[in-house]
Design an enzyme around this catalytic site. Structure first.
Site, PDB file in Angstrom:
ATOM      1  N   THR A 184      25.753  30.758  76.468  1.00 28.80           N
ATOM      2  CA  THR A 184      26.843  31.076  77.483  1.00 28.80           C
ATOM      3  C   THR A 184      28.127  30.173  77.444  1.00 28.80           C
ATOM      4  OG1 THR A 184      26.042  29.599  79.127  1.00 28.80           O
ATOM      5  CG2 THR A 184      25.304  31.801  79.304  1.00 28.80           C
ATOM      6  N   GLU A 328      22.940  36.809  79.977  1.00 27.13           N
ATOM      7  CA  GLU A 328      21.532  36.322  80.394  1.00 27.13           C
ATOM      8  C   GLU A 328      20.679  37.899  80.337  1.00 27.13           C
ATOM      9  OE1 GLU A 328      24.097  34.801  81.509  1.00 27.13           O
ATOM     10  OE2 GLU A 328      23.474  32.760  82.128  1.00 27.13           O
ATOM     11  N   LYS A 439      37.558  31.354 100.210  1.00 25.22           N
ATOM     12  CA  LYS A 439      37.049  31.312 101.438  1.00 25.22           C
ATOM     13  C   LYS A 439      38.414  31.058 102.431  1.00 25.22           C
ATOM     14  CE  LYS A 439      32.954  30.156  99.291  1.00 25.22           C
ATOM     15  NZ  LYS A 439      33.756  29.765  97.895  1.00 25.22           N
ATOM     16  N   TRP A 444      35.677  35.710 103.708  1.00 25.49           N
ATOM     17  CA  TRP A 444      35.783  35.883 102.385  1.00 25.49           C
ATOM     18  C   TRP A 444      36.978  36.653 101.797  1.00 25.49           C
ATOM     19  CZ3 TRP A 444      30.173  36.938 100.427  1.00 25.49           C
ATOM     20  CH2 TRP A 444      29.436  36.104 100.664  1.00 25.49           C
TER      21      TRP A 444
HETATM   22  P1  ADP Z   1      31.064  34.409  80.171  1.00 25.55           P
HETATM   23  O1  ADP Z   1      31.903  34.901  81.452  1.00 25.55           O
HETATM   24  O2  ADP Z   1      30.552  32.773  80.619  1.00 25.55           O
HETATM   25  O3  ADP Z   1      31.358  34.718  78.826  1.00 25.55           O
HETATM   26  P2  ADP Z   1      29.202  36.534  80.447  1.00 25.55           P
HETATM   27  O4  ADP Z   1      30.150  37.026  79.422  1.00 25.55           O
HETATM   28  O5  ADP Z   1      27.620  36.720  80.424  1.00 25.55           O
HETATM   29  O6  ADP Z   1      29.730  35.108  80.453  1.00 25.55           O
HETATM   30  O7  ADP Z   1      29.774  36.782  81.885  1.00 25.55           O
HETATM   31  C1  ADP Z   1      29.352  37.527  82.899  1.00 25.55           C
HETATM   32  C2  ADP Z   1      29.687  37.607  84.158  1.00 25.55           C
HETATM   33  O8  ADP Z   1      30.986  38.507  83.734  1.00 25.55           O
HETATM   34  C3  ADP Z   1      29.292  38.390  85.185  1.00 25.55           C
HETATM   35  O9  ADP Z   1      28.424  37.366  85.798  1.00 25.55           O
HETATM   36  C4  ADP Z   1      30.355  38.944  86.090  1.00 25.55           C
HETATM   37  O10 ADP Z   1      30.772  37.682  87.129  1.00 25.55           O
HETATM   38  C5  ADP Z   1      31.165  38.874  85.075  1.00 25.55           C
HETATM   39  N1  ADP Z   1      31.503  40.521  84.820  1.00 25.55           N
HETATM   40  C6  ADP Z   1      31.111  41.299  83.798  1.00 25.55           C
HETATM   41  N2  ADP Z   1      31.016  42.345  83.950  1.00 25.55           N
HETATM   42  C7  ADP Z   1      31.977  42.755  84.918  1.00 25.55           C
HETATM   43  C8  ADP Z   1      32.451  43.791  85.751  1.00 25.55           C
HETATM   44  N3  ADP Z   1      32.363  45.200  85.099  1.00 25.55           N
HETATM   45  N4  ADP Z   1      33.088  43.666  86.649  1.00 25.55           N
HETATM   46  C9  ADP Z   1      33.221  42.447  87.203  1.00 25.55           C
HETATM   47  N5  ADP Z   1      32.725  41.174  86.972  1.00 25.55           N
HETATM   48  C10 ADP Z   1      32.038  41.358  85.601  1.00 25.55           C
END
Ligand code: ADP
Length: 543
Positions: A184, A328, A439, A444
């Site tokens: 990640t 993940e 917040k 929220w």
């Molecule tokens: P990183 O952001 O560290 O590269 P990831 O690609 O695994 O890691 O990101 C996952 C996160 O991206 C999710 O937990 C969520 O917060 C956000 N995310 C992914 N797809 C969407 C979506 N369609 N709408 C909103 N948030 C999203």
């Protein structure tokens, strides 16, 4: 009583051998670092993957060894995916946009034995090589004629393949054998490794195929703009061969005009990527006055797709599938393929549905919980932290006992760090990442909702809502915006525009214009960097 059915392990190598037999004319088309457009079929790919597998074994790569890649989307990267996992080794994809510090950390943490690199990224490795394992072998992914001068003592990819047999006896491994490793991006602390298995990868491909197969007809072109170095390009290197799709690999040319030209030339049917990429493409479509030929479908995820973006695509008859997931989760958790009743809704209501994150794929369970871990109803109103469970979700992190322990709750669910609601039709709405929620006065405010409302204003090309500290309210929202042209509406004008969807106290306290927003290593708006950039900022009522 047990059933009397054969038990065959789920193997990644079976996907490619299947595609070579069932879809022999489908192609992988790649924009190469050499500067040309390269094409090869799945049978040709299988032959080269076999050669590569022999070469890897010749270099001593054995079961469980980690072999790294630092590369754009292209056929050689695809070949590495299959050759490495096919022999039981682990394909560790590295994001070239990581900081030098993170790169050094993950190569050492993963204990990579070989590292395959595109010519573009050779300088990145040269700069850090003294901090990487001394016995690491580098391979540049090109032919002899294009090998760059380098201080890595690197081998040449095409020379590795030359003379190797074009078939390989793929081993039947335990299906739980590790196949891929992706860290990640680690906005806080060190990156953490998601370690996929053959079983999870094949199941993910089947699950995605089950929900999106109907939108991806055999022989259609699919464009992964989402990189192979980030969560397996959302699984497309596995889904596309299963469905007999042509994979159109854009290499490093990810700007709007380059993508447009490639899509138009190859008649790409479906394109997959994060919202920031589609902003560039939409601008080019506007400049050209028409969409690329054949373009019918776009899959958006990684961060929330702005409602205005979904509307723009749908108006040009490009169907938007809004997906949600995480590194993940292999990564797809929910998808935006719509049931018929949504397709029949009036346009605006249909767009509202598409702005949500869709429904779960079979095999991924969702729950939302309050601060005390109590499950919340799926009524579209209750909001809570989102947890997931299923065969395509990590059970912990690679060689990281501390992070593994924190990741999974007492019932065996993985905490996503996202705040969400789920409605009675199973549609997920991501409100925010918990760390991005604003917040204010004990309530929220969703930064995603604020951004969506602001982005529907024609003067705003892109924006981010972030929390600023406030002594009385705790935090207050501020909107940071990139203008679309010369028009810069005042804060009051934005309030007028947004007030339909928000109570007065939820509206931003300030509007700051910037030329561009910082991006994370995965191409999303980096709110962390924004918060750092505005660390000394003071809200108007505190000045
Ligand atoms: P990183 O952001 O560290 O590269 P990831 O690609 O695994 O890691 O990101 C996952 C996160 O991206 C999710 O937990 C969520 O917060 C956000 N995310 C992914 N797809 C969407 C979506 N369609 N709408 C909103 N948030 C999203």
């Amino acid at each position: 009583m047990l059933g009397m059915m054969m038990h065959r392990p789920l193997m990644i190598s079976d996907i490619l051998t299947y595609a070579a037999e069932a879809h022999p004319t489908a192609e992988i088309v790649s924009v190469r670092t050499e500067g040309d457009l390269h094409r090869q079929t799945y049978p040709e790919t299988l032959a080269r993957v076999s050669q590569l597998a022999h070469a890897l074994q010749g270099h001593g790569i054995r079961l469980g060894d980690r072999v790294a890649t630092l590369a754009w989307n292209g056929y050689r990267h695809f070949e590495l995916y299959y050759a490495i996992s096919g022999i039981g080794a682990v394909c560790h994809t590295i994001n070239p946009r990581l900081s030098a510090e993170q790169l050094i950390y993950i190569v050492n943490h993963a204990e990579d034995k070989l590292l395959f690199v595109d010519t573009t990224f050779v300088p990145i490795l040269e700069a850090v090589k003294d901090h990487l394992p001394k016995d690491l072998i580098y391979v540049v992914m090109t032919d002899r004629d294009h090998m760059p001068e380098n201080s890595l003592d690197a081998l040449c990819y095409e020379e590795l393949l030359t003379g190797q047999p074009e078939s390989f006896d793929w081993p039947m491994l335990d299906e739980n054998t590790a196949s891929g490793l992706c860290y990640t991006s680690g906005t806080t602390g060190n990156p953490k490794g998601a370690l996929y298995s053959h079983r999870s990868t094949v199941l993910h491909a089947l699950l995605v195929t089950s929900v999106l197969g109907s939108t991806l007809p055999e022989g259609a072109g699919v464009l992964p703009v989402v990189p192979l170095f980030h969560v397996n390009a959302w699984g497309l290197p596995y889904t596309a061969p299963l469905l007999g799709l042509n994979m159109i690999m854009p290499g490093g040319a990810l700007d709007g005009p380059s993508l447009y030209k490639l899509m138009d030339g190859e008649k790409v049917h479906s394109a997959w990527g994060v919202p920031t990429v589609w902003m560039g493409l939409l601008a080019e479509i506007k400049a050209q006055g028409r969409k690329p030929e054949g373009f019918a479908d776009v899959v958006v995820g990684g961060s929330a797709a702005p409602r205005s973006m979904i509307e723009a695509f749908e108006k040009m008859d490009v169907s938007v599938g809004h997906a949600w997931g995480m590194t993940e989760m292999s990564p797809i958790g929910t998808h935006g393929n719509m049931p018929n009743w949504v397709k029949q809704l009036p346009f605006d209501q249909m767009i509202d549905k598409k702005a949500q994150q869709g429904r779960r794929v079979f095999g991924v369970e969702l729950k939302i919980v309050d601060d005390h871990g109590n499950r919340q109803p799926h009524d579209g109103k209750a909001i809570g932290e989102l947890y997931v469970r299923g065969n395509t979700i990590v059970s912990g992190y690679f060689n990281n006992a501390e992070a593994s322990e924190k990741a999974i709750d007492a019932e065996g669910w993985f905490g996503t760090g996202d705040i969400a609601s789920i409605d009675s039709n199973g549609f997920l709405s991501i409100q925010d990442r918990s760390k991005d929620l604003i917040k204010s006065g004990g309530e929220w405010i969703s930064s995603i909702d604020l951004e969506n409302a602001a982005m529907s204003h024609p003067a705003i090309a892109n924006c981010a809502a972030i929390a600023m500290p406030h002594p009385k309210w705790d935090e207050r929202p501020v909107l940071i915006a990139v203008p679309a042209g010369d028009d810069r509406p005042a804060l009051e004008d934005m309030h007028d525009h947004m007030s339909e969807h928000f109570a007065k106290w939820q509206l931003p306290d300030d509007l700051i214009w910037v030329d561009e927003l910082p991006l994370t290593a995965t191409g999303k708006t980096s709110k962390l960097t924004l918060r750092q950039q505005f660390a000394d900022y003071k809200l108007p009522d505190l000045r």
